[in-house]
Design an enzyme around this catalytic site. Sequence first.
Site, PDB file in Angstrom:
ATOM      1  N   ASP A  54       0.846  -1.225   0.047  1.00 38.07           N
ATOM      2  CA  ASP A  54       0.010  -0.064   0.055  1.00 38.07           C
ATOM      3  C   ASP A  54       0.895   1.248   0.129  1.00 38.07           C
ATOM      4  OD1 ASP A  54      -2.348  -1.652  -0.133  1.00 38.07           O
ATOM      5  OD2 ASP A  54      -3.320  -0.604   1.715  1.00 38.07           O
ATOM      6  N   GLU A 326     -11.415  -4.272   1.687  1.00 36.87           N
ATOM      7  CA  GLU A 326     -10.727  -4.883   0.635  1.00 36.87           C
ATOM      8  C   GLU A 326     -11.630  -6.294   0.056  1.00 36.87           C
ATOM      9  OE1 GLU A 326      -7.343  -3.035   2.587  1.00 36.87           O
ATOM     10  OE2 GLU A 326      -9.300  -3.726   3.092  1.00 36.87           O
ATOM     11  N   HIS A 375      -5.550  -8.968   3.409  1.00 40.33           N
ATOM     12  CA  HIS A 375      -4.428  -9.393   4.126  1.00 40.33           C
ATOM     13  C   HIS A 375      -5.013  -9.687   5.547  1.00 40.33           C
ATOM     14  CE1 HIS A 375      -4.596  -4.787   5.333  1.00 40.33           C
ATOM     15  NE2 HIS A 375      -5.555  -4.859   4.493  1.00 40.33           N
ATOM     16  N   ARG A 376      -6.150  -8.761   5.860  1.00 42.89           N
ATOM     17  CA  ARG A 376      -6.645  -9.261   7.259  1.00 42.89           C
ATOM     18  C   ARG A 376      -7.331 -10.633   7.375  1.00 42.89           C
ATOM     19  NH1 ARG A 376      -4.664  -5.130   9.528  1.00 42.89           N
ATOM     20  NH2 ARG A 376      -4.592  -3.095   8.542  1.00 42.89           N
ATOM     21  N   LYS A 401       0.479  -6.701   1.617  1.00 43.64           N
ATOM     22  CA  LYS A 401      -0.431  -5.176   1.659  1.00 43.64           C
ATOM     23  C   LYS A 401      -0.007  -4.415   3.007  1.00 43.64           C
ATOM     24  CE  LYS A 401      -4.789  -3.549   0.364  1.00 43.64           C
ATOM     25  NZ  LYS A 401      -4.990  -2.328   1.254  1.00 43.64           N
TER      26      LYS A 401
END
Length: 420
Positions: A54, A326, A375-376, A401
């Site tokens: 990012d 996302e 990513h999370r 990310k």
Amino acid sequence: MTALPAALTLIPPTHPLVGRVSPPGSKSITNRALLLAALADGTSRLTGALKSKDTVLMAAALRQMGVSIEEPDATSFVVTGTGKLTAPDGPLFLGNAGTATRFLTAAVATVDGTVIVDGDAHMRLRPIAPLVTALRSLGIDAAAETGCPPITIHGKGSFGRGRVEIDSGLSSQYVSALLMAAPMGEGPIEVALTGSDIGARGYVDLTLAAMRAFGAKVEQVDAGTWRVQPTGYSAADFVIEPDASAATYLWGAAALTGGDIDLGVASDAFTQPDALAQAVIAQFPNLPAVIDGSQMQDAVPTIAVLAAFNTTPVRFVGIANLRVKECDRISALSTELNRIRSGLAREEGDDLVVNSDPTLAGQTLPARIETYADHRIAMSFALAGLRIGGITILDPSCVGKTYPDYWDMLAGLGVGMVGE
């Protein structure tokens, strides 16, 4: 792990996770500081910064607009600007970086020329219409045909003047984007919320603190209105604190395994709103029956996975904004928890209910976790693999990310992984 496989299966550790881990720098603060330093006249040194997908995309876009950005080491940027951005020679591509896309959509209105802000297929599904509408109210020629990126802005070299109203219900990033661009106006600009609902007010506070560090003059008129003077920005040296969202995985890993992970920074030293999660995680395995995630949105996936092992069910409320991250994180969390064990979670409107089962710990429940390029989702479900055998994370490289060293961090704490 320099080259990650297509999938990683975690091997639950047989010991509590104990050690010292330094979380990466805050993504939220790094991207704010990069933009403000780029808008400033002079050279700014940003230390403690995050180098991830990012922030790399943000830096690349700023370089396209004439900003000099050097990287003397792994956690520093040296940014030299002239006090204005110049028109790039092509579209700005920002992948699925929400902060960079929203922030630059407003900032590039100060360019004298046409700028296209675009992203990948995921970003092209994330709403931007409220911000575009707000820009138009300032007389800025901005358009997003689908209500999502790409956005085309025909800038006139200034951010205008007057009052701009914004519906921040979908994202506080709209508010932050307008605030950060406002010092580049021809006169004072008032940024006002159209309602009291704001996705995560703590992130607006982060924005204001960073703006003031670079010389902006902002007055809070009332709870939902800020008046910003047309000062521009001054170069500054700026220290970026560790990422509180990343810290939630470490707090969660320690809680799940009965361990003790020293982050080198106290939870109350963070200024980021996700640090509120530490007090909730500390209650595990007796998490509250209802958790309001509105002011710690990026921490919700971490806590939701912990909730699977809680002694009693947990309902997450105030999380509607997670549907436009996302991925649709409410749906993703429910789907993937149910992949581990049917009936473990359900969606009720925009609430997520996790039907906790502490007996999950110690079982082998093979599950291939879809991560939705988010990513999370990847990092939070890895926590399930600390207590359940057979948890496989697909597309593990998506953690790049915001936390490129995530898997190395777990390995350093003694967590085994098998790639495929």
